[in-house]
Design a protein around this motif. Structure first.
Motif, short mmCIF file in Angstrom:
data_model
loop_
_atom_site.label_atom_id
_atom_site.label_comp_id
_atom_site.label_asym_id
_atom_site.label_seq_id
_atom_site.Cartn_x
_atom_site.Cartn_y
_atom_site.Cartn_z
N ARG A 22 10.01 -8.12 -18.13
CA ARG A 22 10.42 -8.09 -16.72
C ARG A 22 9.58 -7.06 -15.96
O ARG A 22 9.23 -6.01 -16.52
CB ARG A 22 11.90 -7.75 -16.58
CG ARG A 22 12.83 -8.83 -17.11
CD ARG A 22 14.28 -8.47 -16.80
NE ARG A 22 15.19 -9.50 -17.28
CZ ARG A 22 16.50 -9.47 -17.11
NH1 ARG A 22 17.06 -8.41 -16.51
NH2 ARG A 22 17.26 -10.44 -17.56
N ASP A 24 6.61 -9.49 -14.89
CA ASP A 24 7.32 -10.57 -15.58
C ASP A 24 6.29 -11.34 -16.39
O ASP A 24 5.22 -11.69 -15.88
CB ASP A 24 7.93 -11.57 -14.57
CG ASP A 24 9.08 -10.99 -13.77
OD1 ASP A 24 9.59 -9.92 -14.13
OD2 ASP A 24 9.46 -11.63 -12.77
N GLU A 65 9.79 -22.62 -8.37
CA GLU A 65 10.29 -21.29 -8.02
C GLU A 65 9.58 -20.77 -6.78
O GLU A 65 8.45 -21.15 -6.47
CB GLU A 65 10.11 -20.32 -9.18
CG GLU A 65 8.67 -20.01 -9.55
CD GLU A 65 8.58 -18.91 -10.61
OE1 GLU A 65 9.62 -18.45 -11.09
OE2 GLU A 65 7.45 -18.51 -10.93
N GLU A 66 10.28 -19.91 -6.07
CA GLU A 66 9.70 -19.23 -4.91
C GLU A 66 10.18 -17.78 -4.88
O GLU A 66 10.62 -17.27 -3.86
CB GLU A 66 10.06 -19.96 -3.62
CG GLU A 66 11.52 -20.36 -3.45
CD GLU A 66 11.74 -21.20 -2.20
OE1 GLU A 66 10.95 -21.07 -1.24
OE2 GLU A 66 12.68 -22.00 -2.20
N GLN A 67 10.09 -17.13 -6.04
CA GLN A 67 10.47 -15.73 -6.11
C GLN A 67 9.55 -14.89 -5.22
O GLN A 67 8.35 -15.16 -5.12
CB GLN A 67 10.39 -15.24 -7.55
CG GLN A 67 11.40 -15.92 -8.48
CD GLN A 67 11.58 -15.15 -9.76
OE1 GLN A 67 11.64 -13.91 -9.76
NE2 GLN A 67 11.66 -15.86 -10.87
N LYS A 114 2.45 -14.25 -8.09
CA LYS A 114 2.68 -15.11 -9.26
C LYS A 114 1.36 -15.73 -9.74
O LYS A 114 0.51 -16.08 -8.91
CB LYS A 114 3.67 -16.23 -8.92
CG LYS A 114 5.05 -15.71 -8.48
CD LYS A 114 5.96 -16.82 -8.01
CE LYS A 114 5.64 -17.32 -6.61
NZ LYS A 114 6.00 -16.36 -5.55
N LYS A 165 3.63 -13.76 -2.67
CA LYS A 165 5.09 -13.82 -2.69
C LYS A 165 5.66 -14.89 -1.76
O LYS A 165 6.80 -15.33 -1.95
CB LYS A 165 5.67 -12.45 -2.30
CG LYS A 165 5.37 -12.04 -0.85
CD LYS A 165 6.08 -10.77 -0.50
CE LYS A 165 5.91 -10.44 0.98
NZ LYS A 165 6.70 -9.27 1.38
N LYS A 186 5.88 -21.08 -2.60
CA LYS A 186 6.68 -21.81 -3.58
C LYS A 186 5.74 -22.66 -4.44
O LYS A 186 4.80 -23.27 -3.93
CB LYS A 186 7.70 -22.71 -2.89
CG LYS A 186 8.51 -23.58 -3.84
CD LYS A 186 9.47 -24.48 -3.10
CE LYS A 186 10.24 -25.38 -4.07
NZ LYS A 186 11.20 -26.28 -3.38
N ARG A 202 4.39 -12.55 -13.07
CA ARG A 202 4.83 -12.18 -11.72
C ARG A 202 4.84 -10.65 -11.61
O ARG A 202 5.07 -9.95 -12.61
CB ARG A 202 6.24 -12.68 -11.43
CG ARG A 202 6.54 -14.12 -11.79
CD ARG A 202 7.97 -14.48 -11.38
NE ARG A 202 8.43 -15.71 -11.97
CZ ARG A 202 9.16 -15.81 -13.08
NH1 ARG A 202 9.49 -14.69 -13.74
NH2 ARG A 202 9.57 -16.98 -13.53
#
Length: 269
Positions: free
Chosen positions: A20, A28, A42-44, A48, A85, A88, A104
């Motif tokens: 993490r 991550d 995902e769209e953290q 990424k 960031k 998506k 990430r």
């Protein structure tokens, strides 16, 4: 957290979390395995990167779409999607199964997404012509400070040839780094140093390299050792040359071309 995270066999389908970004690695890192027709989206709010290890997938992002296949990570250069960031991403498996490595980290900068294709990352035969070819290996640097200075990540691959060393001479840097391994054949193994500790690594294992630890790698005869390498820049201290990596000075002599080694003229060989 231990320096090594054992796979103990194939990773499960779905997303397997390894590290993490809130921990010591500041990233991550996870293994994504999908079956045909399955998707992962995902769209953290993190920077990424998605590295295709094998299989055929479709990447969808920012209204863009691209399909790419990779037979394996040894013979075919990488495909990787790198986004900020705000982006998506959806990954859909089109082959019987696939594996994608997911990274990430925190990065408040926004930047255009970039898809790196095999043609963008040619093989570099690092170490060739030195060390009696005992540390010649393939290095594939996908992105680093030179071509993505806005990133907080560095991403690449190494392939160690049978019976040779990689990430050598021993070196270190203050930025944390992750190595994730594949063996060819899969029942093979290798050896990973983290400081003064040596780990026997198998297919699917991950090694976390804390700040300042040396980390050369060794591949036994008969096997090849592929590993993803990912580095997290530090605030005010990015991983870039010529500052990093820092080689141990007592071992730098081995890189000098035509340096004589013991055994070169040994009559009993």
């Amino acid at each position: 957290m231990s320096d090594i995270i054992r796979a103990n066999g194939p990773h499960a389908f779905g997303y397997t979390e390894i590290t993490r970004h809130t921990g010591d690695m500041l990233m991550d890192f996870g293994i994504l395995r999908l079956r045909k027709g399955e998707s992962f989206a995902e769209e953290q709010p993190l920077e990424k990167a998605y590295l295709l290890v094998y299989g055929e997938v479709r990447f969808d992002w920012d209204g863009e779409s691209h399909t790419e296949s990779r037979a394996n990570c040894f013979d075919v250069p990488p495909t990787a999607l790198h986004v900020s960031k705000a982006t998506k991403v959806t990954i859909t498996c089109l082959s019987e199964d696939c594996e994608v490595n997911v990274l990430r980290t925190v990065n408040e900068r926004e930047f255009p997404a970039k898809l790196y294709l095999p043609k963008d990352t040619p093989d570099e035969f690092r170490g060739a012509g030195t060390m009696h070819e005992t540390s010649t290996r393939i290095v594939r640097t996908i992105f680093d400070y030179t071509n993505a200075p806005w990133a907080n990540l560095v991403l690449g691959e190494v392939i160690g040839f049978p019976g040779k060393w990689s990430s050598y001479p021993p070196h270190h840097h203050p930025q944390p780094e992750i190595y994730y391994y594949k063996n060819n054949p899969e029942n093979g193994f290798g050896y990973a140093e983290v400081g003064d500790t040596v780990y026997k690594v198998h297919n699917g294992d991950t090694v976390c390299i804390p700040a300042g630890m040396t980390h050369p790698q060794c591949t036994p005869p008969g096997y090849a050792l592929w590993y993803l390498w990912a580095i997290r820049h530090l605030d005010g201290c990015p991983y870039k040359q010529p500052e990093y990596p820092v080689f141990l000075p007592e071992h730098l002599w081995v890189q000098r071309k035509d340096e004589p080694y013991w055994g070169d003229n040994y009559g009993g060989k």
